[in-house]
Scaffold this motif. Structure first.
Motif, PDB file in Angstrom:
ATOM      1  N   ASP A 228      46.458  39.094  13.455  1.00 14.69           N
ATOM      2  CA  ASP A 228      47.579  40.143  13.394  1.00 14.69           C
ATOM      3  C   ASP A 228      48.050  40.664  12.203  1.00 14.69           C
ATOM      4  N   GLU A 229      48.027  39.832  11.259  1.00 14.32           N
ATOM      5  CA  GLU A 229      48.385  40.136   9.904  1.00 14.32           C
ATOM      6  C   GLU A 229      47.507  40.770   9.041  1.00 14.32           C
ATOM      7  N   GLN A 230      46.149  40.696   9.380  1.00 14.44           N
ATOM      8  CA  GLN A 230      44.992  41.290   8.830  1.00 14.44           C
ATOM      9  C   GLN A 230      45.250  42.716   9.426  1.00 14.44           C
ATOM     10  N   ILE A 231      45.282  42.892  10.727  1.00 14.42           N
ATOM     11  CA  ILE A 231      45.206  44.364  11.146  1.00 14.42           C
ATOM     12  C   ILE A 231      46.371  45.256  10.710  1.00 14.42           C
TER      13      ILE A 231
ATOM     14  N   VAL B 104      36.293  64.826   7.185  1.00 17.94           N
ATOM     15  CA  VAL B 104      36.083  63.664   8.187  1.00 17.94           C
ATOM     16  C   VAL B 104      36.035  62.334   7.644  1.00 17.94           C
ATOM     17  N   ILE B 105      37.002  61.494   7.406  1.00 19.95           N
ATOM     18  CA  ILE B 105      36.956  60.136   6.995  1.00 19.95           C
ATOM     19  C   ILE B 105      36.477  59.120   8.000  1.00 19.95           C
ATOM     20  N   PHE B 106      35.203  58.632   7.513  1.00 17.47           N
ATOM     21  CA  PHE B 106      34.494  57.751   8.217  1.00 17.47           C
ATOM     22  C   PHE B 106      34.629  56.337   7.707  1.00 17.47           C
ATOM     23  N   SER B 107      35.388  55.592   8.298  1.00 17.87           N
ATOM     24  CA  SER B 107      35.692  54.302   7.277  1.00 17.87           C
ATOM     25  C   SER B 107      36.465  53.347   7.968  1.00 17.87           C
ATOM     26  N   GLY B 108      37.030  52.074   7.373  1.00 14.63           N
ATOM     27  CA  GLY B 108      37.967  51.268   8.151  1.00 14.63           C
ATOM     28  C   GLY B 108      37.664  49.710   7.869  1.00 14.63           C
ATOM     29  N   PHE B 109      36.244  49.487   7.934  1.00  9.92           N
ATOM     30  CA  PHE B 109      35.940  48.218   7.877  1.00  9.92           C
ATOM     31  C   PHE B 109      36.321  47.290   6.808  1.00  9.92           C
ATOM     32  N   ASN B 110      36.271  48.034   5.465  1.00  8.29           N
ATOM     33  CA  ASN B 110      36.522  47.560   4.312  1.00  8.29           C
ATOM     34  C   ASN B 110      37.946  46.840   3.959  1.00  8.29           C
ATOM     35  N   ASP B 111      38.976  47.754   4.642  1.00 13.06           N
ATOM     36  CA  ASP B 111      40.254  47.299   4.380  1.00 13.06           C
ATOM     37  C   ASP B 111      40.720  46.342   5.435  1.00 13.06           C
ATOM     38  N   LEU B 112      39.978  46.202   6.474  1.00 10.97           N
ATOM     39  CA  LEU B 112      40.292  45.080   7.355  1.00 10.97           C
ATOM     40  C   LEU B 112      39.592  43.823   6.745  1.00 10.97           C
ATOM     41  N   GLY B 113      38.418  43.939   6.106  1.00 13.17           N
ATOM     42  CA  GLY B 113      37.722  42.618   5.660  1.00 13.17           C
ATOM     43  C   GLY B 113      38.549  42.273   4.234  1.00 13.17           C
ATOM     44  N   LEU B 114      38.947  43.191   3.487  1.00 19.85           N
ATOM     45  CA  LEU B 114      40.014  42.397   2.479  1.00 19.85           C
ATOM     46  C   LEU B 114      41.520  42.143   2.721  1.00 19.85           C
ATOM     47  N   ALA B 115      41.679  42.379   3.790  1.00 20.56           N
ATOM     48  CA  ALA B 115      42.928  42.019   3.972  1.00 20.56           C
ATOM     49  C   ALA B 115      43.075  40.533   4.442  1.00 20.56           C
ATOM     50  N   ARG B 116      41.661  40.041   4.321  1.00 25.47           N
ATOM     51  CA  ARG B 116      41.639  38.411   4.789  1.00 25.47           C
ATOM     52  C   ARG B 116      41.961  37.912   3.292  1.00 25.47           C
ATOM     53  N   LEU B 117      42.073  38.440   2.074  1.00 26.93           N
ATOM     54  CA  LEU B 117      42.410  37.746   0.918  1.00 26.93           C
ATOM     55  C   LEU B 117      43.755  37.489   0.997  1.00 26.93           C
ATOM     56  N   PRO B 118      44.192  36.579  -0.342  1.00 28.79           N
ATOM     57  CA  PRO B 118      45.587  36.187  -0.396  1.00 28.79           C
ATOM     58  C   PRO B 118      46.515  37.308  -0.610  1.00 28.79           C
ATOM     59  N   GLU B 119      47.532  37.361  -0.307  1.00 23.69           N
ATOM     60  CA  GLU B 119      48.690  38.508  -0.648  1.00 23.69           C
ATOM     61  C   GLU B 119      48.864  38.886  -2.161  1.00 23.69           C
ATOM     62  N   ASP B 120      48.603  37.802  -2.905  1.00 23.06           N
ATOM     63  CA  ASP B 120      48.403  38.172  -4.517  1.00 23.06           C
ATOM     64  C   ASP B 120      47.387  38.965  -4.854  1.00 23.06           C
TER      65      ASP B 120
END
Length: 338
Positions: A204-207, A127-143
């Motif tokens: 939209d890009e973050q998601i 059971v993978i209980f996760s998801g928020f960190n990836d969304l929060g880190l998607a706010r960082l610049p592309e590089d």
């Protein structure tokens, strides 16, 4: 929470490791949190305990994978974490192992499994209980996101490695009590004038970024689970603002105090809205359906069962003991596990 800060926070001790970047202190002992020889937290059943690198569970066992919420930041003792509440009370027919890595993204969660699978007993449930960190880190610049997603403390990594970026002050920010040196570092403590913060990608890009990475990694999880004969389920973890509009009175007091310290609303703003959580869940649900992976968004389910007085969160992402118990019971019901 002060006990966690002593060893399990940037203000405490970071244990740098190859490949994973960082993991918990090993062989840590206290009345609140204990880890084994590798750094995994110990899970407790009604009359037994086990961990990945310590006392072995009698298989088949169940694996609860995730970041700091699975690790159990906020629990007043090891027996109060999600894995322990599942093992001891809500789904006790199999041992549950705590496979949480504080501040991990989906890349690190998958790497942790590939590096330590050899220490696991027979596993029949992942059971993978996760998801928020990836969304929060998607706010960082592309590089900073690169091919495999940004990670917390990536600013330190890139500055040490001398890698050119669009903004040398950009870093990963940890959700919860405080900021991990800021989502975009470069405040008064920086030498010289602060560089302007790069523009945050649109919602939209973050998601799309976060869901794309998670689903890519779930493809690999699915292959591994099938090879092990284990059932795989992905559960989007709850955020306080994804569960209900009006927090409990204690949560209001805590969130207001933490906002004066960490500026959560400024750092994570748009993704903290309930509608953002629902949109993220839909993207993950659609992708999981195409891959044949079971998916649950637990936030609206909790919203249906929680009362206005139920104090679930110590911050917007980590639970009280009562919160851990309620979430574990709700999770066992969704998974239809005894």
């Amino acid at each position: 929470m002060l006990t966690y800060e002593e060893k399990f926070d940037d203000r405490g001790q970071i244990r740098w490791l190859p490949y994973l970047m960082y993991f918990h202190p090993a062989n840590h002992t206290s009345e609140v949190v204990n880890t084994d020889t590798i750094g995994f937290r110990i899970s407790h059943g009604a009359d037994d305990h086990a961990s990945v690198g310590g006392r072995k569970a009698q298989g088949p066992a169940r694996l609860l994978v995730g970041s700091s919420t699975v690790f159990g930041i906020g629990a007043s003792h090891d027996a109060a974490t999600l894995s322990s509440r599942l093992w001891s009370t809500h789904a006790p027919s199999r041992p549950w192992l705590n496979f949480g890595g504080r501040s991990f993204n989906s890349t690190q969660e998958l790497l942790l499994f590939t590096l330590y699978r050899h220490l696991l007993p027979e596993i029949d449930e992942i059971v993978i209980f996760s998801g928020f960190n990836d969304l929060g880190l998607a706010r960082l610049p592309e590089d900073r996101r690169g091919d495999h997603g940004a990670f917390f403390n990536c600013g330190d990594f890139f500055s040490r490695m001398g890698a050119p970026t669009s903004d040398a002050s950009a870093d990963g920010g940890r959700p919860g009590r405080g900021r991990r040196r800021g989502l975009f570092r470069g405040g008064p403590e920086a030498a010289g004038p602060a560089a302007p913060a790069p523009a945050v990608p649109g919602l939209d890009e973050q998601i799309a970024t976060a869901a794309g990475l998670t689903l890519r990694h779930l493809d690999t999880w699915r292959v591994l689970a099938e090879a092990l004969g284990a059932r795989l389920t992905y559960v989007l973890q709850p955020l306080a603002t994804w569960v209900r509009e009006a927090p409990a009175p204690e949560e209001i007091a805590l969130f207001e105090e933490l906002d004066r310290i960490s500026h959560f609303g400024t750092v994570y703003g748009d993704i903290a809205a309930m509608e953002s959580g629902r949109r993220y869940a839909e993207a993950l649900r659609d992708g999981c359906a195409k891959r044949g992976v079971r998916f649950f968004d637990i936030s609206p389910v909790l919203g249906e069962v929680v009362t206005p007085q139920d104090w679930l969160f110590v911050d917007r992402i980590h639970f009280t003991d009562e919160g851990h118990d309620l979430v574990a019971g709700t999770l066992a019901g969704l998974l239809e596990l005894s």
